[in-house]
Design an enzyme around this catalytic site. Structure first.
Site, PDB file in Angstrom:
ATOM      1  CG  ASP A  24      -2.033   0.995   1.148  1.00  0.00           C
ATOM      2  OD1 ASP A  24      -2.616   1.140   0.055  1.00  0.00           O
ATOM      3  OD2 ASP A  24      -2.346   1.634   2.172  1.00  0.00           O
ATOM      4  CD  GLU A  25      -1.116   5.548   0.526  1.00  0.00           C
ATOM      5  OE1 GLU A  25      -0.628   6.165  -0.451  1.00  0.00           O
ATOM      6  OE2 GLU A  25      -2.276   5.723   0.909  1.00  0.00           O
TER       7      GLU A  25
END
Length: 199
Positions: free
Chosen positions: A92-93
């Site tokens: 994620d991110e």
């Protein structure tokens, strides 16, 4: 051979929600996944947080100097699981990865034969590439744009940082949404019109 996937989009395009859905799909078939989140992203602490309100703790909170491949191996070894390894690694991110960590993700996919799916945004509020996203654009086997809409209804591609007087054009590249900054996904026209109306 595994592959490295980069699924990118402007803010609010459902990246974290999609990541959590992919994790669910694997786990529903009794396959273990590793959820990775950069420690740079302080939103939600060690949680991967979807704007829909769904969240889940990351298996690995990765700091900028940490070796992704080695850390995942350590995580697997500590699990005591006798199966060959993770079925998939979900990040994620991913814009907050360092270029070296992206290269480590590529090695996990190719050498360890574990698919790696990285979710993130391409550019910052100034429309400049994050180093991690740039490297992902260079080496990922597959690029997939995740779409969201601007306030005008067109496809949003930019992440505008908002201040009291409108769009902010200067400042630190990383300011986490909700902590010290607010963002809005905009199409190119709305982004540029806001820039020129502020002149």
């Amino acid at each position: 051979m595994g592959k490295l996937f980069f699924r990118y989009g402007a803010m609010n395009s459902g990246k974290s929600t999609a990541l959590l859905q992919v994790a669910h799909n694997y786990e529903e078939r009794d396959q273990r996944v590793a959820l990775v989140k950069s420690s740079v992203d302080t939103k939600g602490d060690d949680q991967i947080v979807s704007r829909l309100g769904v969240s889940r703790r990351a298996d690995l909170l990765l700091s900028p100097g940490q070796d992704l491949r080695q850390s995942l191996q350590t995580l697997w070894d500590q699990s005591g699981d006798s199966s060959p390894g993770f079925a998939c690694v979900l990040i994620d991110e991913a814009q907050f990865l360092t270029p070296d960590q992206v290269d480590q993700a590529l090695a996990i996919a190719v050498l360890d034969e574990i698919p790696v799916v990285a979710f993130g945004i391409r550019t910052d509020f100034r429309t400049r590439a994050f180093p991690g996203s740039q490297r992902l654009m260079e080496v990922a086997h597959s690029l997939q744009e995740m779409k969201t809409i601007c306030r005008c209804g067109s496809k949003a591609i930019f992440n505008a940082r908002l201040g009291e007087t409108g769009i902010i054009r200067e400042g630190e590249q990383v300011m986490i949404d909700g902590d010290t900054a607010r963002y809005e996904a905009l199409c190119a026209r709305c982004y540029l019109e806001a820039e020129h109306s502020a002149c």
